[in-house]
Design an enzyme around this catalytic site. Sequence first.
Site, PDB file in Angstrom:
ATOM      1  N   LYS A  29      68.045 -19.746  -5.395  1.00 12.86           N
ATOM      2  CA  LYS A  29      67.346 -20.021  -4.813  1.00 12.86           C
ATOM      3  C   LYS A  29      66.275 -18.534  -4.973  1.00 12.86           C
ATOM      4  O   LYS A  29      66.054 -17.930  -4.022  1.00 12.86           O
ATOM      5  CB  LYS A  29      67.906 -19.436  -3.287  1.00 12.86           C
ATOM      6  CG  LYS A  29      69.185 -20.336  -2.742  1.00 12.86           C
ATOM      7  CD  LYS A  29      70.271 -19.798  -1.578  1.00 12.86           C
ATOM      8  CE  LYS A  29      70.645 -21.088  -1.863  1.00 12.86           C
ATOM      9  NZ  LYS A  29      70.577 -22.757  -1.935  1.00 12.86           N
ATOM     10  N   CYS A  30      65.383 -19.274  -6.327  1.00 15.22           N
ATOM     11  CA  CYS A  30      64.580 -18.528  -6.428  1.00 15.22           C
ATOM     12  C   CYS A  30      63.049 -19.115  -6.710  1.00 15.22           C
ATOM     13  O   CYS A  30      63.380 -20.069  -6.802  1.00 15.22           O
ATOM     14  CB  CYS A  30      65.040 -17.370  -7.716  1.00 15.22           C
ATOM     15  SG  CYS A  30      63.838 -16.296  -8.702  1.00 15.22           S
TER      16      CYS A  30
END
Length: 159
Positions: free
Chosen positions: A35-36
């Site tokens: 989730k970057c």
Amino acid sequence: MTSLHDFKATAIDGQETDLASYDGTVVLVVNTASKCGLTPQFQGLQELYDQYGDRGFTILGFPCDQFAHQEPGTEEEIAEFCQRNYGVSFPMFAKIDVNGKDAHPLYQWLKKEQGGLIGGAIKWNFTKFLVGRDGAVLERYAPTTEPAKLADDIEKALA
């Protein structure tokens, strides 16, 4: 002398893996997150693996949740995400810490071998370490370094 081959790590499926099994292989070690903003690098990493895998190259992905809680999932969720979204087929490992007192011994060693811009600490997700066939660290790359930019260094290490 210590090398990559002196360490063990838990694979994403829970199996203990002796990294000595990568003796003779050029290895790219990467701390990952699902989730970057840099998560799309999984695609470039997979492309490197596809391009060089049959020549003695592999990537070892180590999910890490130490940077803005960007890897909150379980190992099963991480594996499914990587496969579904990026077709990841290179080895992935169980979630680890890369900084601090609980940092995995492999990462303690990697940071000692190649300090980086902010001392030994890992700055963010997708910091990359290129390791030669002998298990010695050749190079460290910043999180923002696109995987395709590593091709020349991988070629040299494979030669």
